[in-house]
Design a protein around this motif. Structure first.
Motif, PDB file in Angstrom:
ATOM      1  N   GLY A 182      -9.078   8.319  -0.261  1.00 36.23           N
ATOM      2  CA  GLY A 182      -9.184   9.736  -0.585  1.00 36.23           C
ATOM      3  C   GLY A 182     -10.385  10.449  -0.004  1.00 36.23           C
ATOM      4  O   GLY A 182     -10.543  11.659  -0.208  1.00 36.23           O
ATOM      5  N   GLU A 183     -11.234   9.741   0.748  1.00 31.11           N
ATOM      6  CA  GLU A 183     -12.417  10.375   1.342  1.00 31.11           C
ATOM      7  C   GLU A 183     -12.075  10.995   2.699  1.00 31.11           C
ATOM      8  O   GLU A 183     -12.804  10.839   3.679  1.00 31.11           O
ATOM      9  N   ARG A 184     -10.980  11.699   2.755  1.00 31.82           N
ATOM     10  CA  ARG A 184     -10.489  12.196   4.040  1.00 31.82           C
ATOM     11  C   ARG A 184     -11.454  13.193   4.685  1.00 31.82           C
ATOM     12  O   ARG A 184     -11.770  13.083   5.874  1.00 31.82           O
ATOM     13  N   TYR A 219     -10.611   6.548   4.096  1.00 31.28           N
ATOM     14  CA  TYR A 219      -9.573   7.571   4.261  1.00 31.28           C
ATOM     15  C   TYR A 219      -8.434   7.322   3.271  1.00 31.28           C
ATOM     16  O   TYR A 219      -7.975   8.238   2.578  1.00 31.28           O
ATOM     17  N   GLN A 251       2.120  14.621   1.998  1.00 37.26           N
ATOM     18  CA  GLN A 251       0.912  13.807   1.993  1.00 37.26           C
ATOM     19  C   GLN A 251      -0.255  14.533   2.650  1.00 37.26           C
ATOM     20  O   GLN A 251      -0.092  15.176   3.693  1.00 37.26           O
TER      21      GLN A 251
END
Length: 245
Positions: free
Chosen positions: A14-16, A11, A243
């Motif tokens: 950036g692999e949200r 997460y 964000q």
């Protein structure tokens, strides 16, 4: 899932979207030992980001001369943000005792974010209240002591009296019309009970809570178009450097 997931690090890297997809696919199975702690860590990080976004939006609105007020004829001034109070955990337990499991994103919000009310009037964008400004109140720290709990208690009792009750919708915000002080529909809410990681938000349409918040923050806290060109200048400033969730 045989290997302990690395959801939080992924997460943060950036692999949200993929992390949320995996959490949702697991449903309430992610509460198993070895998964629950990692899932809760992701939800807590989401809540920390959401709180920072809210604080940034409120700070920018203050600088722009925005008036935060209630959705009434007098436009009674009000505080837009109340951090979690000392009874936040108690309120979560109170809800869980009456309704069953709470989704992790909801509990993270109550423990970390608090209550937010962005209804008001902008000096350059007079119909800003028509833009469905972000409101999300669970603990009720903006209200007199016990007020929101009494309201929730009444709603739960009405729900329990139904011979064939469906899921309970915990009210968290007025609908977009009531925010603008116009008679409208039922409140926005969260479906309960729910043992999953991400809550299901019920508004004009239903969607995962994180998807709803992502949409709201993408629009600077005011997601509904108002046919006022001033809206886009204001929102461009509000959504800078928020964000992602």
């Amino acid at each position: 899932m045989s290997v302990r997931p690395d959801w939080l690090n992924r997460y943060l890297a950036g692999e949200r979207a993929q992390v949320w997809h995996e959490l949702r696919q697991l449903g309430d199975r992610m509460r198993a030992p070895g998964l629950a702690e990692e899932a809760q860590a992701v939800c807590d990080e989401m809540a920390h980001r959401a709180r920072r976004n809210i604080e940034m939006i409120i700070g920018r609105l203050d600088e722009q001369g925005y008036r935060f007020h209630e959705n009434n004829d007098d436009q009674t001034p009000t505080e837009p943000f109340a951090p979690p109070g000392p009874e936040a955990e108690t309120h979560l337990r109170w809800l869980e005792e009456r309704l069953g499991p709470l989704p992790m994103t909801l509990s993270s919000w109550v423990r970390i974010v608090g209550d937010v009310w962005l209804v008001g009037t902008h000096p350059q964008w007079r119909n800003s209240a028509d833009a469905d400004p972000l409101v999300f109140e669970v603990e009720g720290t903006r209200h007199p002591a016990g007020g929101i709990r009494e309201y929730a208690k009444e709603e739960i009792e009405y729900w329990q009296e139904d011979e064939q009750p469906g899921p309970f919708v915990l009210p968290v915000a007025p609908d977009h019309l009531h925010k603008a002080n116009v008679s409208g529909g039922g409140p926005y809410g969260i479906l309960l009970p729910d043992g999953c990681a991400d809550a299901h938000f019920v508004g004009e349409v239903g969607m995962p809570l994180v998807d709803y918040l992502t949409w709201v923050f993408h629009n600077g806290g005011f997601p509904r178009p108002t046919n006022d060109n001033a809206q886009w200048d204001v929102l461009f400033q509000l959504r800078q450097e928020l964000q992602p969730l």
